[in-house]
Motif scaffolding. Structure first.
Motif, PDB file in Angstrom:
ATOM      1  N   SER A  63       6.933 -39.470 -18.376  1.00  0.00           N
ATOM      2  CA  SER A  63       6.007 -39.709 -19.485  1.00  0.00           C
ATOM      3  C   SER A  63       5.670 -41.194 -19.531  1.00  0.00           C
ATOM      4  O   SER A  63       6.521 -42.048 -19.252  1.00  0.00           O
ATOM      5  CB  SER A  63       6.637 -39.264 -20.800  1.00  0.00           C
ATOM      6  OG  SER A  63       6.934 -37.884 -20.768  1.00  0.00           O
ATOM      7  N   GLU A 118      -1.317 -31.712 -20.379  1.00  0.00           N
ATOM      8  CA  GLU A 118      -1.533 -33.120 -20.629  1.00  0.00           C
ATOM      9  C   GLU A 118      -2.245 -33.765 -19.443  1.00  0.00           C
ATOM     10  O   GLU A 118      -2.204 -33.259 -18.321  1.00  0.00           O
ATOM     11  CB  GLU A 118      -0.193 -33.820 -20.868  1.00  0.00           C
ATOM     12  CG  GLU A 118       0.521 -33.369 -22.125  1.00  0.00           C
ATOM     13  CD  GLU A 118       1.777 -34.172 -22.363  1.00  0.00           C
ATOM     14  OE1 GLU A 118       2.436 -34.533 -21.382  1.00  0.00           O
ATOM     15  OE2 GLU A 118       2.096 -34.433 -23.536  1.00  0.00           O
ATOM     16  N   LYS A 157       8.784 -33.993 -21.919  1.00  0.00           N
ATOM     17  CA  LYS A 157       8.824 -35.416 -22.219  1.00  0.00           C
ATOM     18  C   LYS A 157       9.939 -36.049 -21.408  1.00  0.00           C
ATOM     19  O   LYS A 157      10.868 -35.384 -20.944  1.00  0.00           O
ATOM     20  CB  LYS A 157       9.093 -35.645 -23.714  1.00  0.00           C
ATOM     21  CG  LYS A 157       7.985 -35.140 -24.628  1.00  0.00           C
ATOM     22  CD  LYS A 157       6.707 -35.976 -24.470  1.00  0.00           C
ATOM     23  CE  LYS A 157       5.630 -35.526 -25.449  1.00  0.00           C
ATOM     24  NZ  LYS A 157       4.372 -36.287 -25.264  1.00  0.00           N
ATOM     25  N   GLU A 180       4.481 -42.940 -22.234  1.00  0.00           N
ATOM     26  CA  GLU A 180       4.652 -43.602 -23.528  1.00  0.00           C
ATOM     27  C   GLU A 180       5.865 -44.523 -23.491  1.00  0.00           C
ATOM     28  O   GLU A 180       6.998 -44.081 -23.300  1.00  0.00           O
ATOM     29  CB  GLU A 180       4.811 -42.577 -24.645  1.00  0.00           C
ATOM     30  CG  GLU A 180       4.879 -43.203 -26.023  1.00  0.00           C
ATOM     31  CD  GLU A 180       4.973 -42.175 -27.136  1.00  0.00           C
ATOM     32  OE1 GLU A 180       5.064 -42.590 -28.309  1.00  0.00           O
ATOM     33  OE2 GLU A 180       4.948 -40.960 -26.840  1.00  0.00           O
ATOM     34  N   ALA A 229      -1.031 -39.317 -19.975  1.00  0.00           N
ATOM     35  CA  ALA A 229       0.214 -38.998 -20.679  1.00  0.00           C
ATOM     36  C   ALA A 229       1.417 -38.975 -19.742  1.00  0.00           C
ATOM     37  O   ALA A 229       2.542 -39.244 -20.156  1.00  0.00           O
ATOM     38  CB  ALA A 229       0.086 -37.640 -21.376  1.00  0.00           C
TER      39      ALA A 229
END
Length: 250
Positions: free
Chosen positions: A178, A4, A128, A180, A102
């Motif tokens: 991460s 990533e 993650k 997100e 990411a």
């Protein structure tokens, strides 16, 4: 290389007043012509696509001169934290520079003893959520408490008057997260968090158990065996130690 896109974020806006050198700690020399910045950049560049450094207003110009070649090549960028409001403020104030990636690898700007092995293991272990390299310390300055399920339930900080337990787990100034939903979680955290008892800051480290315990972010712990990696450059003794540690990796 990680699969990533990964951006390193180095909060380095501290003034380094205990060192008494009048320059940011990331710019301190630990060998002839070798600064803490050079060490960190060397450790990180095999794994990250970009490095973003957060400086103080007075440190920005000197650092831009130091890293001019990397900045001109686009592999390094710089922003300024106008007021010293803590590491969280530095990291999330720079969010426009890292949100397109990411994953972020947050590294304190004085971790001159960080080993290349640790960086490699953290990047490879991260999936993650949150990945933390942790090391047991005889007398930790910061202590991470995990429950039997691997949830990070608390971070104790001596700087805020909290008692850390002998033999407890400490960080080595490296945190892999991460991206997100991360900025949104920090905003929520700011609405709920109490300022530190001594610093008056909303600290970054207690945000990590909030992610794990309250938001169910998975936590991956990467065991580190050498407690020397936890030592930043804060005092003259630390600086001499960093100079010796540098020789181990050259």
């Amino acid at each position: 290389m990680p699969a990533e896109r990964l951006c390193a974020v180095i909060p380095a806006a501290g003034r380094g007043t205990r060192l008494g050198l009048g320059i940011p700690k990331i710019m301190v020399e630990i060998a002839d012509g070798v600064t803490v910045w050079h060490v960190l950049h060397q450790r990180l560049r095999p794994y990250v696509e970009h490095v973003h450094v957060v400086m103080s207003p007075e440190g920005e110009g000197p650092f831009r001169a130091l890293a001019a070649e990397q900045i001109a090549g686009g592999e390094v960028s710089v922003s300024v934290q106008d007021e010293p409001t803590g590491m969280g403020g530095a990291i999330f104030g720079a969010a426009p520079h890292w949100e397109a990636y990411a994953t972020i690898l947050v590294v304190w700007g004085d971790q001159a003893g960080l080993s290349p092995v640790t960086v490699d293991r953290v990047v490879r272990a991260h999936g993650k959520g949150l990945t933390l390299p942790l090391v047991p310390m005889p007398d930790p300055y910061v202590e991470y408490e995990l429950d039997g399920d691997g949830t990070l339930v608390r971070v104790r900080q001596s700087r805020e008057g909290e008692e850390c337990r002998p033999g407890g787990l400490s960080d080595v100034g490296v945190f892999c997260l991460s991206t997100e939903g991360l900025r949104e979680e920090w905003t929520r955290y700011l609405d709920e968090a109490a300022p530190g008892a001594r610093t008056g800051e909303v600290n970054f480290l207690p945000f990590l158990p909030c992610l794990s315990r309250d938001r169910n972010w998975p936590v991956t712990v990467v065991p580190v065996t050498d407690p020397d990696e936890a030592r930043g450059v804060n005092t003259a003794d630390d600086l001499e130690f960093a100079r010796r540690a540098h020789l181990r990796w050259t």
